[in-house]
Scaffold this motif. Structure first.
Motif, mmCIF file in Angstrom:
data_model
loop_
_atom_site.group_PDB
_atom_site.id
_atom_site.type_symbol
_atom_site.label_atom_id
_atom_site.label_comp_id
_atom_site.label_asym_id
_atom_site.label_seq_id
_atom_site.Cartn_x
_atom_site.Cartn_y
_atom_site.Cartn_z
ATOM 1 N N UNK A 1 -32.719 -61.004 -24.779
ATOM 2 C CA UNK A 1 -33.192 -60.468 -26.062
ATOM 3 C C UNK A 1 -32.975 -61.437 -27.216
ATOM 4 N N UNK A 2 -32.371 -62.593 -26.948
ATOM 5 C CA UNK A 2 -32.195 -63.620 -27.967
ATOM 6 C C UNK A 2 -31.050 -63.396 -28.919
ATOM 7 N N UNK A 3 -30.268 -62.324 -28.749
ATOM 8 C CA UNK A 3 -29.206 -62.023 -29.709
ATOM 9 C C UNK A 3 -27.934 -62.818 -29.448
ATOM 10 N N UNK A 4 -27.702 -63.226 -28.211
ATOM 11 C CA UNK A 4 -26.473 -63.924 -27.847
ATOM 12 C C UNK A 4 -26.806 -65.317 -27.328
ATOM 13 N N UNK A 5 -25.821 -66.181 -27.464
ATOM 14 C CA UNK A 5 -25.944 -67.561 -26.988
ATOM 15 C C UNK A 5 -24.697 -67.883 -26.176
ATOM 16 N N UNK A 6 -24.900 -68.472 -25.021
ATOM 17 C CA UNK A 6 -23.801 -68.806 -24.106
ATOM 18 C C UNK A 6 -23.640 -70.317 -24.042
ATOM 19 N N UNK A 7 -22.378 -70.758 -23.962
ATOM 20 C CA UNK A 7 -22.104 -72.180 -23.731
ATOM 21 C C UNK A 7 -20.988 -72.305 -22.707
ATOM 22 N N UNK A 8 -21.086 -73.302 -21.845
ATOM 23 C CA UNK A 8 -20.079 -73.544 -20.817
ATOM 24 C C UNK A 8 -19.791 -75.030 -20.781
ATOM 25 N N UNK A 9 -18.526 -75.354 -20.444
ATOM 26 C CA UNK A 9 -18.114 -76.751 -20.556
ATOM 27 C C UNK A 9 -17.159 -77.136 -19.439
ATOM 28 N N UNK A 10 -16.787 -78.416 -19.457
ATOM 29 C CA UNK A 10 -15.848 -78.932 -18.470
ATOM 30 C C UNK A 10 -14.437 -78.383 -18.645
ATOM 31 N N UNK A 11 -14.152 -77.717 -19.763
ATOM 32 C CA UNK A 11 -12.828 -77.125 -19.948
ATOM 33 C C UNK A 11 -12.686 -75.790 -19.220
ATOM 34 N N UNK A 12 -13.742 -75.338 -18.534
ATOM 35 C CA UNK A 12 -13.686 -74.096 -17.779
ATOM 36 C C UNK A 12 -13.878 -72.846 -18.612
#
Length: 981
Positions: free
Chosen positions: A880-891
């Motif tokens: 729905x475009x309301x949330x944004x996810x990010x993931x990284x090498x820090x787990x």
């Protein structure tokens, strides 16, 4: 006027009396004749509505014997002559001539006088007024002094009314009374109008003030909502869920309703909803436990009474037993939950007591050895019961072991022992003061030694066995920890701490061992001794932590709350905060799904523990299993064997893609085809949902790092490590395209058309899938020796996001290849991945410099979102475009508000890094997935709160001990009566 009269009156006056003449002229012409007089006969006419016009010359006539023609004509056309009598008028030749001329017209009776000022007895009447004229207009004698209205005696209005009464030939009193009534009426009307005007002004002022007050109230409400939202977000990020729920729930009640708020509320309520039951004990609780089948709970309060409760009827304890003068105590249910054991130290010395958990009946009371007990040793308390709760073992005052059946006389095993315990049906494990660890058979005469375990450097203070009896662990007074295989008597682990061990026990499956001192807790792999989790406590107070039976979670008490940590990832999962005044006691139930806590508020709370991850997959190695979702979100494929699961995570029986472990998986857009790639690059194509093998494709002798269908399901693309992109035409085994690219993400199928885009070097190509030549190509302005790192289509297929590996981002029109927008971010390290929001207005870009960008295309502006401690490789918008996810090498997995870039939630999803491009949202947005270097793929709940503000307020008041007050919170005892039945 009839009969040649043009004017009602002619005003004759001396020029010094000009002001009075002006007043009288205005008064007469503005005067309204009373309505009841209108039309009445008056000599030769009927009374009109107004007495106008009235003639008034402005100045004295010029020096002349004869009157001016205009004045003479006006006198001739005037019905009445009004003479303003004053000393000046009496001496005025022209006033006298006007009076004489009017009398000669035969209208002597129509002359009216108004006395202005007697001037101390001086004559005020012109001489002609005192003369009598005959019919020929000649003087025939002296006339009496005329009657005149007096401006001094009658006031102005009274004098004017006398003149008007004379003109209308009516009585002055009648006219005066009428005028008085009219004046009163006018005054009343004016007063009413004034009141109306005042009321209108007051209403306008009041409305204006109300509008101002309403604006101030709205502004204050908005400021309060923003404060509540901000505080709730901060508490949630600190994993103080109950406090976050209090803030966010109040903002929700005051009218704030956004996807971000509902998301955070759902995360906060995940730690509030698990409360199942609240039991009032009446005194602060210092020890709490529940039995295996969750039918009974036991608590010891500050009054040192042992109380037992039936969870089905918790209003009153089934027993309440005073324990005497006891300073310290430790106890728990046996594995079966029928017996409660209690080790205590007090005035009566060191004792072991056993109670029947059903009625509190005392089953055993024995003295124990207390020579070595001091502050540093206390807290080491192994379970004295056998697994079937029929036997007990304890260390007697003489350091001999006392063991045997409960209810019978205990047998004595002489020796110099430090501790002992039963070992999973294998026998009795004993620890001597010299460090000897032995497994004995207590059912045979002489308690023979079955096995000896070597390697413990000192006196053992605590022992534990795994449930199946295959593993044995021991710890010394100096902190050494050892694990043995019981059957082979071989040492499996040799490690420990630099302080006395206060707790030591295995997980239910025996795979993990927890050891704890007053300052540190550690979790070890039982076979091999690898350290899986460790944490130090800066201000320890007693036993610091409790491990759940599965070994996957650790609960710790600190700062008045209970924190639960995931031992795999080290993530702080949530806090359990339901007590007024802090938590004193906590224990996991044997089923691992429930727990009990006791607090200073004199209550026991039974919890059904929330699950941090909804589903988890492992394949036994550090290679993470694949995961693929159907586009409609109804089911997904997970695990290295390609298991099929529904949206709730339930595995569908009879489905499995084969025995060969898969490294990559992809589902076609229609959800009817599943592609699996193994380690050799070989492909298997299956139909869904019947799991029929459709085709096989030979390997490519290289690792497949990405896999995907085109929009029609007719083509499949493989990204091969260090080998470019291979596009297969399904059903024909034909390799349709072989593309040279430096990055696997530099390729994307169009979601709408039979075409794909890919980048090679600094050039972007748009290629029809069935054609051999590209439809267009575009060279991008990027630095030399850099190349395109990612290509992403917008959801409608009309635009392309193209990233170059250093700092460049381009938005390209798909139809023409025209450049629409460009972003050059000098602080970026490496752009590796991007994503369009569904509406196409926003773009998220992952940067290896520990940040990501949120680019708003309509405004051409972007935000830099920071917070990760390592390179960011993955970004994704919710459907729905309301949330944004990010993931990284820090787990860590971070969830952001896509509208303003505000961080909403953050947690450790994996013990190692989250693999590049291995995180995102499920198609329905209710789950997020992550795959880590720890070899696990996990699904995380992402749904928002669906209950109404009223329902939520009722639940919060029932379950949490916090309410909003001003800019913070205040403690308030929960009200269980508000809990819905």
């Amino acid at each position: 006027m009839p009969q040649g009269f043009r004017y009602w009156a002619f005003i004759s006056y001396h020029h010094r009396d000009r002001r009075e003449a002006q007043w009288l002229h205005r008064y007469l012409e503005r005067y309204r004749v009373p309505r009841h007089l209108l039309g009445r006969p008056l000599h030769d006419i009927q009374v009109p509505a107004r007495l106008a016009p009235v003639f008034r010359d402005r100045d004295e006539l010029p020096s002349s014997v004869d009157l001016g023609g205009v004045v003479q004509q006006a006198l001739h056309q005037s019905r009445y002559l009004i003479v303003l009598c004053s000393p000046g008028a009496a001496q005025s030749r022209w006033v006298n001539e006007e009076v004489r001329s009017f009398k000669r017209l035969g209208r002597e009776r129509n002359i009216l006088c108004l006395r202005l000022d007697s001037a101390g007895g001086q004559q005020v009447f012109p001489p002609a007024l005192l003369e009598r004229y005959d019919e020929q207009g000649e003087v025939c004698g002296r006339a009496p002094e005329p009657l005149a209205a007096d401006l001094k005696a009658d006031t102005r209005d009274g004098a004017a009314l006398k003149l008007i009464a004379g003109m209308l030939d009516i009585g002055y009193d009648e006219l005066r009374r009428r005028e008085r009534r009219r004046r009163i009426r006018n005054h009343l009307l004016a007063g009413a109008l004034g009141l109306c005007a005042a009321a209108s002004l007051f209403s306008a002022w009041h409305w204006q003030q109300a509008e101002k007050q309403e604006a101030l109230r709205t502004q204050a409400l908005q400021a309060r909502i923003e404060m509540l939202y901000r505080n709730g977000r901060e508490e949630l990020l600190a994993h103080n869920e109950a406090r976050a729920a209090a803030y966010l729930g109040e903002a929700y009640r005051l009218g704030l309703d956004t996807p971000a708020l509902r998301f955070m509320l759902a995360r906060a309520m995940a730690a509030v909803d698990p409360q199942q039951l609240r039991i009032r004990t009446g005194v602060p609780v210092w020890l709490a436990d529940v039995n295996a089948d969750l039918t009974r709970a036991i608590a010891i309060g500050i009054d040192v009474h042992l109380r037992g409760y039936l969870l089905a009827q918790p209003q009153q304890p089934i027993f309440d037993l005073p324990l005497g003068d006891v300073d310290r105590f430790f106890g728990a249910f046996g594995l079966g939950g029928r017996v409660f054991w209690l080790e205590s130290l007090g005035r009566q010395g060191h004792e072991m007591r056993l109670f029947d958990a059903r009625d509190g009946r005392l089953l055993l009371r024995e003295k124990m050895n207390d020579e070595s007990l001091d502050d540093s040793d206390y807290g080491v308390s192994p379970n004295p019961l056998s697994d079937d709760e029929r036997e007990v073992v304890l260390l007697g005052p003489d350091r001999a072991l006392h063991y045997g059946a409960i209810g019978a006389s205990l047998q004595r095993l002489a020796g110099d022992y430090s501790t002992a315990r039963y070992c999973g049906g294998r026998g009795l494990v004993t620890a001597a003061q010299d460090g000897r660890i032995e497994l004995r058979d207590p059912r045979r005469a002489g308690v023979p030694v079955l096995r000896r375990f070597q390697g413990l450097p000192g006196r053992a203070v605590v022992l534990d066995c795994s449930r199946d009896g295959r593993l044995l662990a021991a710890a010394t007074h100096d902190g050494a920890v050892r694990i043995w295989d019981v059957d082979a008597a071989t040492l499996l682990m040799s490690s420990g701490h630099n302080a006395i061990i206060s707790d030591l026990h295995f997980s239910a499956d025996g795979q993990r061992l927890m050891t704890a001192t007053r300052a540190q807790v550690s979790i070890w792999q039982s076979r091999g001794g690898a350290l899986l989790y460790a944490e130090r406590f800066l201000d320890p107070a007693g036993n610091p932590a409790v491990m759940n039976p599965e070994g996957s979670m650790l609960a710790r008490i600190g700062e008045g709350r209970l924190s639960v940590v995931d031992t795999d990832s080290g993530a702080s999962l949530y806090s359990l905060d339901a007590h007024l005044g802090g938590v004193n006691a906590f224990n996991f139930a044997p089923d691992g799904q429930h727990a009990v806590s006791g607090g200073n508020d004199g209550t026991l709370v039974i919890w059904r523990l929330p699950q941090a991850a909804q589903q988890q997959y492992r394949d036994g190695t550090h290679q993470a299993p694949p995961l693929a979702f159907a586009s409609d979100g109804r089911y997904f494929v997970g695990g290295s064997q390609g298991g099929l699961y529904d949206a709730q995570g339930r595995r569908q029986p009879g489905f499995g893609a084969g025995a060969t472990p898969a490294l990559r998986a992809a589902l076609s857009k229609d959800g009817r085809q599943l592609a699996l790639a193994d380690e050799s690059g070989a492909l298997q194509l299956h139909s869904l949902p019947d799991d029929r093998l459709l085709d096989r494709y030979a390997g490519v002798a290289a690792k497949v790092v990405n896999l995907g269908f085109d929009h029609s399901g007719a083509y499949l693309a493989q990204a091969i490590k260090e080998g470019g992109i291979r596009v297969l035409e399904l059903g024909t085994h034909r390799q349709r395209h072989q593309l040279a690219t430096d990055f696997s993400r530099a390729f994307a199928f169009s979601p709408r058309q039979a075409e794909f885009a890919y980048g090679s070097g600094d050039t972007l190509y748009l290629q029809p899938t069935a054609a051999d030549a590209p439809r267009w190509r575009r060279q991008l302005a990027i630095a030399p020796a850099t190349t395109i790192s990612a290509v992403v289509f917008s959801d409608d297929g009309s635009r392309l996001l193209v990233l170059a590996e250093r700092r460049w981002a381009f938005v390209i029109d798909v139809a023409s290849g025209r450049l629409l927008q460009r972003l050059d971010h000098p602080a970026a390290v490496h752009f590796s991945m991007g994503a369009f929001s569904r509406d196409g207005d926003k773009i998220a870009i992952a940067d290896a410099g520990k940040t990501m960008l949120l680019w708003h295309l309509p405004s051409r502006r972007y935000l830099t979102l920071s917070g990760h401690n390592a390179a960011v490789h993955t970004v994704a918008f919710s459907p729905d475009g309301s949330l944004l996810l990010s993931a990284a090498d820090d787990g860590r997995l971070r969830i952001w508000d896509s509208q303003d870039g505000e961080l909403l939630y953050s947690f450790n999803a994996h013990a190692g890094s989250i693999l590049p491009f291995a995180a995102g949202f499920a198609p329905d947005g209710r789950l997020a997935y992550t795959t880590g270097s720890d070899g696990a793929t996990r699904l995380w709940p992402m749904s928002g709160e669906t209950r109404t503000p009223a329902q939520l307020q009722q639940l919060l008041r029932c379950k949490i001990a916090w309410v909003t007050a001003g800019r913070g919170l205040r403690a308030l005892e929960p009200d269980p009566r508000r809990c819905a039945p």
